[in-house]
Design a protein around this motif. Structure first.
Motif, PDB file in Angstrom:
ATOM      1  N   PRO A   1     -58.792   5.953  71.894  1.00  0.00           N
ATOM      2  CA  PRO A   1     -57.556   5.789  71.370  1.00  0.00           C
ATOM      3  C   PRO A   1     -56.733   4.599  72.225  1.00  0.00           C
ATOM      4  O   PRO A   1     -55.402   4.607  71.405  1.00  0.00           O
ATOM      5  N   ALA A   2     -56.907   4.557  73.659  1.00  0.00           N
ATOM      6  CA  ALA A   2     -56.236   3.954  74.247  1.00  0.00           C
ATOM      7  C   ALA A   2     -55.921   2.433  73.627  1.00  0.00           C
ATOM      8  O   ALA A   2     -55.050   2.066  73.448  1.00  0.00           O
ATOM      9  N   VAL A   3     -56.746   2.257  72.949  1.00  0.00           N
ATOM     10  CA  VAL A   3     -56.544   0.430  71.921  1.00  0.00           C
ATOM     11  C   VAL A   3     -55.870   0.306  71.094  1.00  0.00           C
ATOM     12  O   VAL A   3     -55.074   0.477  70.764  1.00  0.00           O
ATOM     13  N   ILE A   4     -55.976   1.883  70.252  1.00  0.00           N
ATOM     14  CA  ILE A   4     -55.674   1.911  69.229  1.00  0.00           C
ATOM     15  C   ILE A   4     -54.261   1.887  69.380  1.00  0.00           C
ATOM     16  O   ILE A   4     -53.121   1.602  68.435  1.00  0.00           O
ATOM     17  N   ALA A   5     -53.636   2.765  70.240  1.00  0.00           N
ATOM     18  CA  ALA A   5     -52.173   3.368  70.772  1.00  0.00           C
ATOM     19  C   ALA A   5     -51.661   2.277  71.053  1.00  0.00           C
ATOM     20  O   ALA A   5     -50.908   1.743  71.019  1.00  0.00           O
ATOM     21  N   SER A   6     -52.236   0.789  72.201  1.00  0.00           N
ATOM     22  CA  SER A   6     -51.798  -0.221  72.432  1.00  0.00           C
ATOM     23  C   SER A   6     -51.281  -1.444  71.101  1.00  0.00           C
ATOM     24  O   SER A   6     -50.597  -1.566  70.983  1.00  0.00           O
ATOM     25  N   GLU A   7     -52.446  -0.865  70.198  1.00  0.00           N
ATOM     26  CA  GLU A   7     -52.558  -2.139  69.478  1.00  0.00           C
ATOM     27  C   GLU A   7     -51.236  -1.808  67.979  1.00  0.00           C
ATOM     28  O   GLU A   7     -50.790  -2.428  67.378  1.00  0.00           O
ATOM     29  N   THR A   8     -51.449  -0.040  67.823  1.00  0.00           N
ATOM     30  CA  THR A   8     -50.264   0.121  67.013  1.00  0.00           C
ATOM     31  C   THR A   8     -49.282  -0.121  67.599  1.00  0.00           C
ATOM     32  O   THR A   8     -48.112  -0.551  66.847  1.00  0.00           O
ATOM     33  N   GLN A   9     -49.039  -0.568  68.719  1.00  0.00           N
ATOM     34  CA  GLN A   9     -47.237  -0.562  68.971  1.00  0.00           C
ATOM     35  C   GLN A   9     -47.170  -2.173  69.418  1.00  0.00           C
ATOM     36  O   GLN A   9     -45.765  -2.664  68.655  1.00  0.00           O
ATOM     37  N   HIS A  10     -48.363  -2.829  69.508  1.00  0.00           N
ATOM     38  CA  HIS A  10     -47.797  -4.698  69.204  1.00  0.00           C
ATOM     39  C   HIS A  10     -47.576  -4.362  67.852  1.00  0.00           C
ATOM     40  O   HIS A  10     -46.912  -5.725  67.519  1.00  0.00           O
ATOM     41  N   LYS A  11     -48.797  -4.114  67.054  1.00  0.00           N
ATOM     42  CA  LYS A  11     -48.144  -3.820  65.409  1.00  0.00           C
ATOM     43  C   LYS A  11     -46.499  -4.004  64.925  1.00  0.00           C
ATOM     44  O   LYS A  11     -45.904  -4.476  64.057  1.00  0.00           O
TER      45      LYS A  11
ATOM     46  N   ALA B   1     -44.539  -6.299  66.446  1.00  0.00           N
ATOM     47  CA  ALA B   1     -44.503  -7.392  65.430  1.00  0.00           C
ATOM     48  C   ALA B   1     -43.529  -7.053  63.734  1.00  0.00           C
ATOM     49  O   ALA B   1     -42.583  -8.382  63.505  1.00  0.00           O
ATOM     50  N   GLU B   2     -43.617  -5.870  63.288  1.00  0.00           N
ATOM     51  CA  GLU B   2     -42.799  -5.807  62.491  1.00  0.00           C
ATOM     52  C   GLU B   2     -41.762  -5.970  62.605  1.00  0.00           C
ATOM     53  O   GLU B   2     -40.640  -6.352  61.537  1.00  0.00           O
ATOM     54  N   ALA B   3     -41.131  -4.985  63.414  1.00  0.00           N
ATOM     55  CA  ALA B   3     -39.967  -4.763  64.049  1.00  0.00           C
ATOM     56  C   ALA B   3     -38.574  -6.377  64.973  1.00  0.00           C
ATOM     57  O   ALA B   3     -38.147  -6.715  63.672  1.00  0.00           O
ATOM     58  N   ASP B   4     -39.578  -6.843  64.673  1.00  0.00           N
ATOM     59  CA  ASP B   4     -39.449  -8.863  64.943  1.00  0.00           C
ATOM     60  C   ASP B   4     -39.476  -9.386  63.833  1.00  0.00           C
ATOM     61  O   ASP B   4     -38.009 -10.469  63.576  1.00  0.00           O
ATOM     62  N   ASP B   5     -39.728  -9.245  62.571  1.00  0.00           N
ATOM     63  CA  ASP B   5     -39.516  -9.961  61.513  1.00  0.00           C
ATOM     64  C   ASP B   5     -38.714  -8.405  60.089  1.00  0.00           C
ATOM     65  O   ASP B   5     -38.009  -9.039  58.839  1.00  0.00           O
ATOM     66  N   LYS B   6     -38.435  -7.641  60.716  1.00  0.00           N
ATOM     67  CA  LYS B   6     -37.810  -6.099  59.116  1.00  0.00           C
ATOM     68  C   LYS B   6     -36.121  -7.405  59.134  1.00  0.00           C
ATOM     69  O   LYS B   6     -36.216  -7.117  57.956  1.00  0.00           O
TER      70      LYS B   6
ATOM     71  N   GLY C   1     -49.379  -6.256  61.818  1.00  0.00           N
ATOM     72  CA  GLY C   1     -47.544  -6.613  61.698  1.00  0.00           C
ATOM     73  C   GLY C   1     -47.374  -7.567  60.781  1.00  0.00           C
ATOM     74  O   GLY C   1     -45.884  -8.276  61.117  1.00  0.00           O
ATOM     75  N   ASN C   2     -48.423  -8.534  60.168  1.00  0.00           N
ATOM     76  CA  ASN C   2     -47.620  -9.605  59.724  1.00  0.00           C
ATOM     77  C   ASN C   2     -47.342  -9.519  58.347  1.00  0.00           C
ATOM     78  O   ASN C   2     -47.439 -10.323  57.779  1.00  0.00           O
ATOM     79  N   GLY C   3     -47.444  -8.773  57.828  1.00  0.00           N
ATOM     80  CA  GLY C   3     -46.896  -8.978  56.569  1.00  0.00           C
ATOM     81  C   GLY C   3     -45.843  -9.004  55.908  1.00  0.00           C
ATOM     82  O   GLY C   3     -45.977  -9.687  54.885  1.00  0.00           O
TER      83      GLY C   3
END
Length: 270
Positions: A48-58, A61-66, A176-178
């Motif tokens: 769960p910790a990895v999933i939470a961390s990776e979800t935040q990074h994703k 990245a999406e916010a950076d390109d929004k 997050g590179n969509g």
């Protein structure tokens, strides 16, 4: 082990060959019941910790390109992530990448190099930016193919000023590179596209009753293990490549097939 340091012009690249991988090399499979996967063996991530961390990074990245996603501005930004072929050659020679598969370049070079830089695009690394520009040639290729064959295709008939668009350098290789996956705007700005299609040996070259013009021979080949391997490196068998080729033709751009294969020199010293 300490990484070896390779200098490509003023660009210093730390590389441990195929022994270096990103510390957090995860993938996101949208639509899957267990979307977070380990890059190496594709097994599900359950921590769960990895999933939470990776979800935040994703999400970051999406916010950076929004602001620019699905707009001409984003296409222009991506097209400017093209690389000069003098840099491409220098990097490939310096790190001896000729026999690497393209997916290995992503796993052992691109992702480790960008992980600590905000998970940016490889072309956005400070040292690489010096050698980037608006691409004039779009490169279509298979990740299962050899990197050296792609480089040879990119350089064919060109001088060192050619700027080529290669997805592994221009597209963010992180979840997050969509926004980067819509390549049509990049194609619109390029003068032409080159398909790296190294020659295939084996059954495909047979003549007579075993030739591919024979229905039974063709059907048998499509069911064989050999075809499963060939399909990894033949652009006409890869969905992304077919979509790219169709887009090029739809835009009325020149589509060039580069069918060369790099032969590594004898390093035996004899």
């Amino acid at each position: 082990d300490q990484p070896s340091v390779t200098v490509v012009g003023p660009f210093v690249m730390q590389c441990k060959g195929k022994g270096k991988e990103a510390q957090n090399g995860y993938e996101f499979w949208g639509g899957d019941d267990q979307p977070w996967r380990k890059s190496v063996d594709k097994s599900p991530v359950t921590d769960p910790a990895v999933i939470a961390s990776e979800t935040q990074h994703k999400e970051e990245a999406e916010a950076d390109d929004k602001a620019t996603a699905e707009t001409p501005d984003h296409a222009t930004k991506l097209r400017r992530c093209g690389v000069r072929i003098d840099f491409l050659l220098a990097l490939t020679f310096a790190l001896d990448l000729w026999d690497w598969y393209t997916w290995e370049v992503v796993q052992h070079l691109v992702k480790p190099a960008t992980e600590g830089e905000g998970r940016c695009r490889f072309a956005e690394l400070p040292g690489v930016r010096l050698y980037t520009g608006a691409a004039t040639v779009f490169m279509s290729h298979c990740w299962g193919g050899r990197w050296g064959d792609l480089v040879a295709a990119a350089c064919a008939g060109a001088d060192t000023r050619r700027v080529v668009w290669i997805d592994v350098f221009a597209v963010r290789q992180w979840p997050g590179n969509g926004a980067d996956l819509d390549f049509r705007g990049v194609l619109e700005g390029c003068a032409a596209a080159i398909v790296a299609a190294a020659p295939i040996e084996g059954t495909l070259l047979k003549d007579g009753d075993e030739g591919m013009h024979k229905f039974k021979a063709r059907e048998a080949f499509l069911k064989s293990d050999e075809y499963q391997e060939v399909a990894k490196v033949l652009p006409f068998c890869r969905l992304w490549c077919v979509v790219e080729m169709a887009a090029v033709l739809n835009l009325g751009k020149p589509l060039v097939f580069a069918c060369g294969k790099v032969e590594a020199p004898d390093r035996g010293g004899g």
